[in-house]
Scaffold this motif. Structure first.
Motif, short mmCIF file in Angstrom:
data_model
loop_
_atom_site.label_atom_id
_atom_site.label_comp_id
_atom_site.label_asym_id
_atom_site.label_seq_id
_atom_site.Cartn_x
_atom_site.Cartn_y
_atom_site.Cartn_z
N SER A 196 48.51 48.72 16.49
CA SER A 196 49.59 47.89 17.03
C SER A 196 49.16 47.15 18.29
CB SER A 196 50.81 48.76 17.36
OG SER A 196 51.34 49.34 16.19
N GLY A 197 48.14 47.67 18.97
CA GLY A 197 47.64 47.05 20.19
C GLY A 197 46.23 47.52 20.46
N LEU A 198 45.56 46.84 21.39
CA LEU A 198 44.19 47.16 21.74
C LEU A 198 44.06 47.34 23.24
CD1 LEU A 198 42.35 44.57 19.46
CD2 LEU A 198 42.91 46.94 18.92
N LEU A 199 43.03 48.08 23.64
CA LEU A 199 42.76 48.39 25.04
C LEU A 199 41.31 48.02 25.34
CD1 LEU A 199 43.66 49.97 27.69
CD2 LEU A 199 42.68 52.00 26.58
N LEU A 200 41.10 47.22 26.37
CA LEU A 200 39.74 46.74 26.65
C LEU A 200 39.38 46.93 28.12
CD1 LEU A 200 37.11 45.28 25.97
CD2 LEU A 200 38.32 43.10 26.24
N ALA A 201 38.30 47.68 28.33
CA ALA A 201 37.69 47.83 29.65
C ALA A 201 36.40 47.02 29.69
CB ALA A 201 37.39 49.29 29.94
N PRO A 254 48.63 42.53 20.47
CA PRO A 254 48.55 42.45 21.93
C PRO A 254 47.44 43.31 22.52
CG PRO A 254 50.47 43.72 21.24
CD PRO A 254 49.90 43.10 20.00
N LEU A 255 47.03 42.92 23.72
CA LEU A 255 45.89 43.54 24.39
C LEU A 255 46.31 44.07 25.76
CD1 LEU A 255 42.74 43.99 24.49
CD2 LEU A 255 42.60 41.77 25.63
N CYS A 256 45.82 45.26 26.08
CA CYS A 256 46.00 45.85 27.40
C CYS A 256 44.67 45.79 28.16
CB CYS A 256 46.46 47.31 27.28
SG CYS A 256 46.63 48.17 28.87
N VAL A 257 44.71 45.30 29.39
CA VAL A 257 43.54 45.25 30.25
C VAL A 257 43.36 46.62 30.90
CG1 VAL A 257 42.50 44.16 32.28
CG2 VAL A 257 43.93 42.81 30.72
N TYR A 258 42.20 47.19 30.71
CA TYR A 258 41.92 48.55 31.20
C TYR A 258 41.11 48.44 32.49
CZ TYR A 258 40.55 53.51 30.77
OH TYR A 258 40.36 54.86 30.97
N ASP A 259 41.77 48.68 33.62
CA ASP A 259 41.16 48.61 34.94
C ASP A 259 40.81 50.03 35.36
OD1 ASP A 259 40.50 48.30 37.60
OD2 ASP A 259 42.30 47.18 38.16
#
Length: 302
Positions: free
Chosen positions: A96-101, A127-132
């Protein structure tokens, strides 16, 4: 989707491969508990240690066993081509979504990180989540860079590092960042000991390690903060201070979470990729004492 409690389970494995049955059980427990999303292949899931095929397998197993709970899949890798391959496989699996560091060996520049997210976001249908996570990537996002990246298509959340344990300063941090990003982009707190402070300061989500093992415990804290009951959220976090102390003493949450999972029979031993190891000896006994003290096992039985 990027709101509430996002629970991040371990990826139990040994040198022969992923322990698929154990992983499925972890995912099923999270889905049954009613978490808002399940985040796989984050740092707790040890994504950098897995092959492309293993990561695709984790994505497929997660979606197949999460029921109606959205699954967010980590896609970070050293090279952009591999990030794109991971994204394609995760989307094919039904994420459903992705996570990118911004994973790196050579330290990345702001422009390189922006170009990474721009390239990836253009290829996505989810949708994409920015992984900080500067503790693992050694890259420090500025609020201004977050603001630029948040304008990109498909970017819908920012997973920020722990905020300071000061309610006013934490709120100022969230307000400052929110002023630079579109209204539809959420802000999520990571770092379990900072969850109550972050949620009470206005973060929309908690990206949680402990939620991957004890979702009922994490949900209670999350729901209190969402209801505006800051006192209850803080009280629930304070009650977990013996666990937070373990995080601080042993350099973060991963080894503590892995040790708990082994001790409580959720996974077999060993569950981490070599050369990583769960805690042993007196350190392991200390973790066991905290689990017993907090009666965390009751959460998994629920």
């Amino acid at each position: 989707m990027f709101t509430g409690l996002s629970a991040f389970p371990l990826t139990p494995m040994n040198e022969h491969g992923i322990q698929e049955r154990e992983f499925i059980h972890l995912v099923e427990h999270l889905a049954a508990a009613g978490v808002d999303s399940i985040g796989v292949l984050g740092s707790t899931g040890n994504y950098p240690y897995l092959s492309v095929a293993e990561r695709a397998c984790v994505a497929s197993l997660s979606v197949a066993n999460a029921g109606t709970v959205p699954v967010v899949v980590g896609i970070g890798a050293l090279r952009t081509r591999d990030v794109l391959a991971n994204a394609e496989r995760a989307q094919q699996a039904g994420a459903s979504g992705l996570l990118l560091a911004p994973v790196s060996y050579q330290k990345l520049t702001d422009d390189e990180v922006y170009d990474l997210f721009a390239t990836v976001s253009r290829s996505l249908s989810v949708p994409l989540c920015v992984y900080d996570n500067p503790g693992t990537t050694h890259f420090d996002f500025s609020d201004e860079l977050h603001g630029r990246i948040a304008q990109l298509p498909q970017v819908r959340s920012i997973k920020i590092p722990p905020v300071v344990n000061d309610s006013e300063k934490a709120r100022e941090r969230v307000v400052r960042l929110r002023a630079l990003i579109p209204s539809e982009v959420t802000i999520g707190i990571s770092g379990d000991p900072a969850a109550a402070t972050g949620l009470n300061a206005g973060c929309d989500a908690w990206y949680s390690v402990i939620g991957g093992l004890y979702p009922c415990t994490a949900l209670a804290l999350t729901r209190a903060a969402q209801a505006g009951d800051t006192q209850q959220a803080n009280a629930l976090s304070s009650a977990l201070e013996p666990l937070w102390a373990l995080y601080r003493e042993y350099g973060g949450s991963l080894r503590v979470a892995a040790t708990i999972a082994e001790l409580t029979g959720k996974v077999s031993q060993p569950c981490l990729p070599q050369p990583l190891k769960a805690l042993q000896g007196d350190d392991r006994k200390r973790v066991e004492q905290v689990v017993t003290q907090l009666d965390l096992a009751a959460d998994f039985r629920a």
